[in-house]
Design an enzyme around this catalytic site. Structure first.
Site, PDB file in Angstrom:
ATOM      1  N   HIS A   6      24.081 -59.363 -53.891  1.00 43.58           N
ATOM      2  CA  HIS A   6      24.322 -59.830 -52.517  1.00 43.58           C
ATOM      3  C   HIS A   6      25.378 -58.962 -51.825  1.00 43.58           C
ATOM      4  O   HIS A   6      25.147 -58.444 -50.726  1.00 43.58           O
ATOM      5  CB  HIS A   6      24.776 -61.291 -52.557  1.00 43.58           C
ATOM      6  CG  HIS A   6      25.089 -61.877 -51.217  1.00 43.58           C
ATOM      7  ND1 HIS A   6      24.244 -62.747 -50.562  1.00 43.58           N
ATOM      8  CD2 HIS A   6      26.170 -61.730 -50.389  1.00 43.58           C
ATOM      9  CE1 HIS A   6      24.772 -63.092 -49.399  1.00 43.58           C
ATOM     10  NE2 HIS A   6      25.948 -62.493 -49.268  1.00 43.58           N
ATOM     11  N   GLU A   7      26.520 -58.820 -52.465  1.00 41.10           N
ATOM     12  CA  GLU A   7      27.591 -58.035 -51.841  1.00 41.10           C
ATOM     13  C   GLU A   7      27.212 -56.563 -51.728  1.00 41.10           C
ATOM     14  O   GLU A   7      27.581 -55.883 -50.767  1.00 41.10           O
ATOM     15  CB  GLU A   7      28.897 -58.198 -52.628  1.00 41.10           C
ATOM     16  CG  GLU A   7      29.444 -59.619 -52.657  1.00 41.10           C
ATOM     17  CD  GLU A   7      29.585 -60.245 -51.277  1.00 41.10           C
ATOM     18  OE1 GLU A   7      29.836 -59.516 -50.300  1.00 41.10           O
ATOM     19  OE2 GLU A   7      29.426 -61.479 -51.171  1.00 41.10           O
TER      20      GLU A   7
END
Length: 676
Positions: free
Chosen positions: A468-469
């Site tokens: 995600h990051e």
């Protein structure tokens, strides 16, 4: 020493000189850079030539670049590796930056020039990106008080100054509450059910505190495995209650008054600017455009999810009863029995997977995904200055061996770091004088540190967090626009999660997992059977998880559409809003909002719905990848060219349609979550 922050950085790739800068250097440097910024603004204002796009809008775009770099590095440091000295300094720096920002947006002469260009825009030969910058500049000024009279402007300054202080104080109290708690265990029998690596980490924590036995904390890598695996129900209740009561106890770290003050000031500010409330102010400048659209969106998802959510909790309760639970299912039982149910239904749990997800290999895996999709390569450089020994830096290159970005990774949990995970930029991307200035991008996570016996092992959820990051990071790295203001993740807030959330989908695909998922001791790959089980995990208990996310979005919206003068008790207000979504009874006396940093200190106020909004986009977008192959180059090139590289240079819905060929559909999300 502050000259280190004022002059051109004499470092590899002009990276931030963390090794040369002391905490006390930031304030004088920021004050000096503010003065330089004011001089630049005065040059624009005093220019007697007729206002043009070049001498006004582009000139404005160049103001304060160095200030943004220095202040951005400081505030990321205050979140990622803080200290008492840094927190005290933040309380000095934040108000003067707010005051400086207001000095710009409330400058009558400057706004007159901007408005002149805006009103005469048809007279200029503007590209689409030029037009976007002009509109954004004009809107930013009007939304931040440019049309107010003098007394109203003074009132706005006071509000903004106070809000900047309150959000810092809110964050500090949450961090102090998190760090002040420890669960000290001296009886080995109390560790029953806990995984070996979690016990080792707790032993290491105890040793670092010069204590015998084992210490568990409220840091996520310690807290979450404890409530998920510890057989001792009383201890699960104890640590979950402590987590649920953060910044909500009768001590100096209580955040209830901060919340009341923040809500009052936000509401007052919105009304001053001509909006109904803070939510109206925020959402007008989002893809959703109005509060009613968000409310309808959340209600629609609620109606599609509630039946499945109730069934999910009922399934866990029945399983718990069959496993010997004589009492009602409580909040401190849910993760524990849910994980055991997953083991029975899917024949695996997070602990079965962790040996296959050592952090170093997952990092190499996400780099491989970026290589296969976008032709990127990563070369570690240990000569680039960092702010903590755990931070690693990589040079990122494209297929032509051109520098794309610097990438900083700060992965391990520590007491000086706030909880959660986030992406930030130490320098944004822009093009000037035919030079494409490349970005410096960082992600910060809270994964367990390796011990003397075991590497850092991740759960599947941790792997998803890293992807995600890294999706946010790709949005920053692959930016290719003219203006930094419009670059990378500087997009409308309910679009910003698309690049991050879509990359999570790769974690569930065999072609991706085969790149990095192998046992840290034996080198064994995940079996095909296990990969199929992992795919099924996507919809396991997803009704309840959806309800949880909807409850966060609902309380966020409720705080910001309600007249704060009618809110007399933070506890009672939250309890009333949340009961619609709660299938399990909450911990008695707990208030989630007192530690809900996303909305009271993290920029997501009246915008937490963005996560679910972007899930609709990411599920629909990933359908195209699935239909063509998850590493299909044509699809990846289209996603890069139409989404990742474009930043905010065009309206996000236009960008999405160019990639997908149609408006987003909610059906893929419902299908993925098992809600159809």
């Amino acid at each position: 020493m502050s000259d280190q922050l004022l002059d051109e950085f004499k470092t590899p790739f002009q990276s931030f000189p963390f090794d040369k800068v002391k905490t006390q250097d930031y304030l004088p440097a920021i004050k000096k850079l503010i003065e330089e910024g004011k001089e630049d603004i005065n040059h624009i204002v005093s220019n007697e030539d007729e206002p043009t796009f070049e001498n006004t809008i582009i000139a404005m775009e160049k103001v304060g670049r160095k200030l943004s770099i220095v202040s951005g590095a400081f505030f990321n440091l205050n979140s990622a590796h803080t200290s008492d000295e840094m927190q005290a300094l933040a309380k000095d720096i934040s108000p003067i930056l707010t005051e400086y920002s207001n000095d710009i947006t409330l400058n009558d002469k400057l706004f007159t020039k901007i408005k002149s260009v805006f009103d005469r825009q048809d007279q200029f030969s503007l590209s689409g990106e030029d037009q976007r910058l002009l509109e954004k500049t004009y809107t930013d000024f009007t939304r931040n008080g440019a049309l107010l009279n003098d007394s109203e402007k003074e009132e706005l300054r006071k509000i903004d100054n106070e809000l900047s202080k309150l959000s810092l104080d809110y964050s500090e109290k949450v961090l102090k509450e998190t760090n002040s708690y420890e669960l000290h265990i001296t009886k080995e029998d109390d560790l029953r059910g806990l995984p070996k690596d979690v016990i080792e980490a707790a032993e290491h924590e105890a040793q670092s505190r010069k204590k015998e036995g084992w210490v568990f904390t409220l840091q996520f890598p310690s807290f979450f495995p404890f409530v998920t695996y510890c057989d001792n129900r009383e201890l699960r209740q104890k640590i979950l209650t402590a987590s649920s009561m953060r910044a909500n106890q009768k001590n100096e770290n209580n955040n209830e008054e901060n919340i009341k003050k923040i809500l009052n000031l936000r509401n007052k500010r919105a009304k001053l600017l001509g909006f109904v409330n803070h939510a109206d102010f925020v959402i007008q400048n989002r893809m959703a455009t109005n509060v009613e659209t968000v409310q309808d969106f959340l209600e629609s998802l609620f109606e599609k999810s509630i039946k499945k959510a109730r069934q999910d909790v009922q399934d866990v309760f029945k399983f718990a009863q069959a496993s010997g639970l004589k009492d009602e299912l409580k909040a401190w039982d849910y993760s524990y029995y849910s994980e055991k149910l997953k083991k029975e239904v899917l024949d695996f749990n997070d602990e079965d997977l962790k040996p296959y997800f050592s952090l170093d290999k997952v990092i190499r895996g996400v780099f491989s995904v970026a290589s296969k999709l976008y032709g990127l390569s990563f070369k570690e450089n240990n000569k680039i200055p960092v702010y903590h020994e755990d931070v690693k830096v990589y040079e990122v290159y494209n297929e032509k061996n051109e520098l794309v970005s610097l990438f900083y990774g700060d992965f391990y949990s520590r007491e000086s770091k706030r909880q959660g995970a986030w992406m930030t930029e130490f320098r944004g991307q822009y093009i000037e004088n035919d030079v494409n200035v490349r970005p410096h991008v960082s992600i910060v996570c809270n994964f367990p540190k390796p011990t003397s016996k075991t590497p850092s092992l991740l759960t599947l959820n941790d792997v998803r967090t890293l992807f995600h990051e890294f999706g946010h990071a790709l949005h920053g790295m692959l930016s290719n626009v003219k203006y930094e203001t419009l670059s990378g993740p500087n997009v409308l807030w309910d679009f910003v999660e698309l690049p991050s959330q879509i990359l999570e989908n790769w974690c569930y695909e065999k072609e991706c997992l085969d790149l990095f998922a192998e046992h840290y001791e034996t080198g064994e790959k995940l079996s095909s059977e296990m990969l199929e089980k992992i795919k099924k995990e996507l919809s396991f208990q997803e009704g309840r998880q959806t309800m949880r996310q909807l409850s966060f979005a609902a309380i966020d919206l409720a705080w910001h559409v309600t007249d704060p003068s009618s809110i007399h008790s933070i506890y009672e207000f939250e309890k009333e809003v949340m009961k619609k979504f709660q299938i399990l009874d909450p911990v008695e006396g707990a208030i989630f909002s007192t530690s809900f940093g996303h909305i009271f200190a993290g920029g997501y106020s009246a915008g937490y719905y963005s996560y679910k909004w972007a899930e609709v986009l990411d599920a629909d977008a990933f359908e195209l990848f699935k239909s063509r192959g998850i590493f299909d180059k044509e699809t990846a090139n289209s996603f890069r060219d139409n989404i990742l590289s474009k930043g905010n240079s065009e309206h996000p819905m236009d960008l999405y349609r160019k990639f997908r060929g149609h408006d987003p559909s909610i059906e893929p999300l419902l299908k993925r979550a098992g809600l159809l």
